[in-house]
Design an enzyme around this catalytic site. Structure first.
Site, mmCIF file in Angstrom:
data_model
loop_
_atom_site.group_PDB
_atom_site.id
_atom_site.type_symbol
_atom_site.label_atom_id
_atom_site.label_comp_id
_atom_site.label_asym_id
_atom_site.label_seq_id
_atom_site.Cartn_x
_atom_site.Cartn_y
_atom_site.Cartn_z
ATOM 1 C CB VAL A 64 -1.008 0.055 1.180
ATOM 2 C CG1 VAL A 64 -2.017 -1.075 1.097
ATOM 3 C CG2 VAL A 64 -0.302 0.092 2.520
ATOM 4 C CG ASN A 85 -6.647 -4.172 8.561
ATOM 5 O OD1 ASN A 85 -6.998 -4.009 9.730
ATOM 6 N ND2 ASN A 85 -5.755 -5.095 8.221
ATOM 7 C CE1 TYR A 156 -0.250 2.005 14.401
ATOM 8 C CE2 TYR A 156 -0.846 2.772 16.601
ATOM 9 C CZ TYR A 156 -1.103 1.990 15.498
ATOM 10 O OH TYR A 156 -2.220 1.175 15.475
ATOM 11 C CB ALA A 159 0.818 7.619 10.826
ATOM 12 C CB THR A 237 -13.349 9.065 14.765
ATOM 13 O OG1 THR A 237 -12.838 9.922 13.735
ATOM 14 C CG2 THR A 237 -12.233 8.169 15.273
HETATM 15 N N1 LIG Z 1 -3.124 -4.922 17.037
HETATM 16 C C1 LIG Z 1 -3.513 -3.881 17.796
HETATM 17 O O1 LIG Z 1 -3.430 -3.884 19.048
HETATM 18 C C2 LIG Z 1 -4.109 -2.673 17.136
HETATM 19 C C3 LIG Z 1 -4.645 -1.650 17.929
HETATM 20 C C4 LIG Z 1 -5.204 -0.542 17.312
HETATM 21 C C5 LIG Z 1 -5.210 -0.461 15.927
HETATM 22 N N2 LIG Z 1 -4.664 -1.459 15.184
HETATM 23 C C6 LIG Z 1 -4.677 -1.329 13.726
HETATM 24 O O2 LIG Z 1 -5.426 -2.404 13.180
HETATM 25 C C7 LIG Z 1 -4.909 -2.745 11.886
HETATM 26 C C8 LIG Z 1 -4.612 -4.229 11.809
HETATM 27 O O3 LIG Z 1 -3.742 -4.561 12.871
HETATM 28 P P1 LIG Z 1 -3.193 -6.059 13.078
HETATM 29 O O4 LIG Z 1 -2.604 -6.085 14.461
HETATM 30 O O5 LIG Z 1 -4.189 -7.068 12.665
HETATM 31 O O6 LIG Z 1 -2.006 -6.043 12.034
HETATM 32 P P2 LIG Z 1 -0.883 -7.152 11.725
HETATM 33 O O7 LIG Z 1 0.428 -6.427 11.794
HETATM 34 O O8 LIG Z 1 -1.093 -8.384 12.548
HETATM 35 O O9 LIG Z 1 -1.203 -7.528 10.214
HETATM 36 C C9 LIG Z 1 -1.107 -6.562 9.219
HETATM 37 C C10 LIG Z 1 -1.032 -7.245 7.867
HETATM 38 O O10 LIG Z 1 -0.743 -6.195 6.944
HETATM 39 C C11 LIG Z 1 0.284 -6.626 6.056
HETATM 40 N N3 LIG Z 1 1.011 -5.441 5.623
HETATM 41 C C12 LIG Z 1 1.972 -4.780 6.305
HETATM 42 N N4 LIG Z 1 2.428 -3.763 5.558
HETATM 43 C C13 LIG Z 1 1.727 -3.776 4.408
HETATM 44 C C14 LIG Z 1 1.768 -2.988 3.247
HETATM 45 N N5 LIG Z 1 2.637 -1.979 3.138
HETATM 46 N N6 LIG Z 1 0.917 -3.260 2.224
HETATM 47 C C15 LIG Z 1 0.039 -4.293 2.337
HETATM 48 N N7 LIG Z 1 -0.013 -5.105 3.414
HETATM 49 C C16 LIG Z 1 0.828 -4.851 4.431
HETATM 50 C C17 LIG Z 1 1.138 -7.567 6.867
HETATM 51 O O11 LIG Z 1 1.844 -8.481 6.028
HETATM 52 C C18 LIG Z 1 0.097 -8.266 7.750
HETATM 53 O O12 LIG Z 1 -0.410 -9.438 7.140
HETATM 54 C C19 LIG Z 1 -3.680 -1.852 11.683
HETATM 55 O O13 LIG Z 1 -4.042 -0.694 10.941
HETATM 56 C C20 LIG Z 1 -3.300 -1.457 13.094
HETATM 57 O O14 LIG Z 1 -2.557 -0.251 13.128
HETATM 58 C C21 LIG Z 1 -4.122 -2.563 15.751
#
Ligand SMILES: NC(=O)c1ccc[n+]([C@@H]2O[C@H](COP(=O)([O-])OP(=O)(O)OC[C@H]3O[C@@H](n4cnc5c(N)ncnc54)[C@H](O)[C@@H]3O)[C@@H](O)[C@H]2O)c1
Length: 247
Positions: A64, A85, A156, A159, A237
């Site tokens: 992305v 996501n 983070y 962003a 939001t």
């Molecule tokens: N895990 C948490 O505690 C948490 C809390 C708040 C928000 N979030 C947000 O939720 C979303 C999902 O989190 P998660 O923990 O499931 O993520 P994760 O890191 O477990 O998985 C993310 C997936 O995105 C893929 N990815 C990474 N960079 C990429 C790129 N440049 N292009 C395409 N794919 C890419 C990775 O290969 C991975 O499969 C994220 O936006 C994260 O910031 C997560």
């Protein structure tokens, strides 16, 4: 209610974790889901697991943060729903540290994926959505984008905050044109790479609901925002966080 039959939905970073959960929920409600990931094996595995439940899914590999790759992958497709996501620190592990101890080189990963990635994907699909007078853009943000936290994730948070603000502008620019744009600010979630049960229990104890969130908590919120029924919900939001205080 909330029938996505005939809709095409892209979920970025859907090869694991929350993204896979979101993709699964959209497919269960009739969407044909494009399962994006930077890692082709993860995208294929997640798409395969959705197909295994009789869902319609196609793996779609791109980064992305690579604007040209995003445009090439999405340019000719009619996409109705996008869930931005892909996040965290992108393809590299998050390295939390106080901002004063960080190096400028540490900032690019989180900002590229969580802000530029959202802009790249949105730019690639928005024109088509406006032409068809229908579109749903949902960005997976974080409480860290709304409040300050002492856990070493300032770039983070910046962003995620930027992506929330970006959604508000996209919402207002396109409100009369059939396109909605909203953010889900997630709280403490289960993490694919964290298997330390003591740590998970400690974190869960800080959440009023008593547990960490999962893709099954986020998927239904995306389903609602993606539905025809949510056409008057835009620029919002919405906190999905088990009751954690957010403001
Ligand atoms: N895990 C948490 O505690 C948490 C809390 C708040 C928000 N979030 C947000 O939720 C979303 C999902 O989190 P998660 O923990 O499931 O993520 P994760 O890191 O477990 O998985 C993310 C997936 O995105 C893929 N990815 C990474 N960079 C990429 C790129 N440049 N292009 C395409 N794919 C890419 C990775 O290969 C991975 O499969 C994220 O936006 C994260 O910031 C997560």
């Amino acid at each position: 209610m909330f029938d996505l039959k005939g809709r095409v939905a892209l979920v970025t970073g859907a090869g694991q974790g929350i993204g896979t959960g979101i993709a699964r929920h959209l497919a269960r409600h009739g969407a044909r889901v494009l399962v994006n990931d930077i890692d082709p094996a993860k995208a294929e595995a997640a798409a395969g697991s959705i197909q295994g439940e009789d869902g319609e899914a196609e793996a779609l590999t791109f980064d992305v943060t690579d604007r040209e790759a995003v445009a090439a992958a999405l340019g000719r497709r009619a996409i109705d729903i996008v869930v931005n996501n892909a996040g965290n620190a992108g393809a590299t592990p998050m390295r939390p540290r106080p901002f004063r101890e960080s190096e400028p080189a540490d900032w690019a990963g989180p900002i590229d994926v969580n802000l530029h990635g959202v802009m790249n994907t949105t730019h690639a699909v928005l024109g088509g959505m406006v032409e068809r007078r229908h579109g749903r853009i949902i960005t997976i943000a974080s409480g860290a984008g709304v409040i300050g936290l002492p856990i070493g994730v300032a770039p983070y948070g910046a962003a995620k905050g930027g992506s929330i603000s970006f959604m508000r502008h996209i919402a207002v620019e396109n409100a009369p044109l059939g396109v909605t744009a909203n953010s889900l600010a997630l709280g403490l979630m289960e993490m694919a790479e964290v298997h330390d049960e003591d740590l998970v229990a400690k974190l869960a104890a800080t959440v009023p609901a008593g547990r960490l969130g999962t893709g099954d908590d986020v998927g239904p919120a995306c389903l609602w925002l993606a539905s025809d029924e949510a056409s008057w919900v835009t620029g919002q939001t919405i906190h999905v966080n088990g009751g954690s205080l957010t403001t």
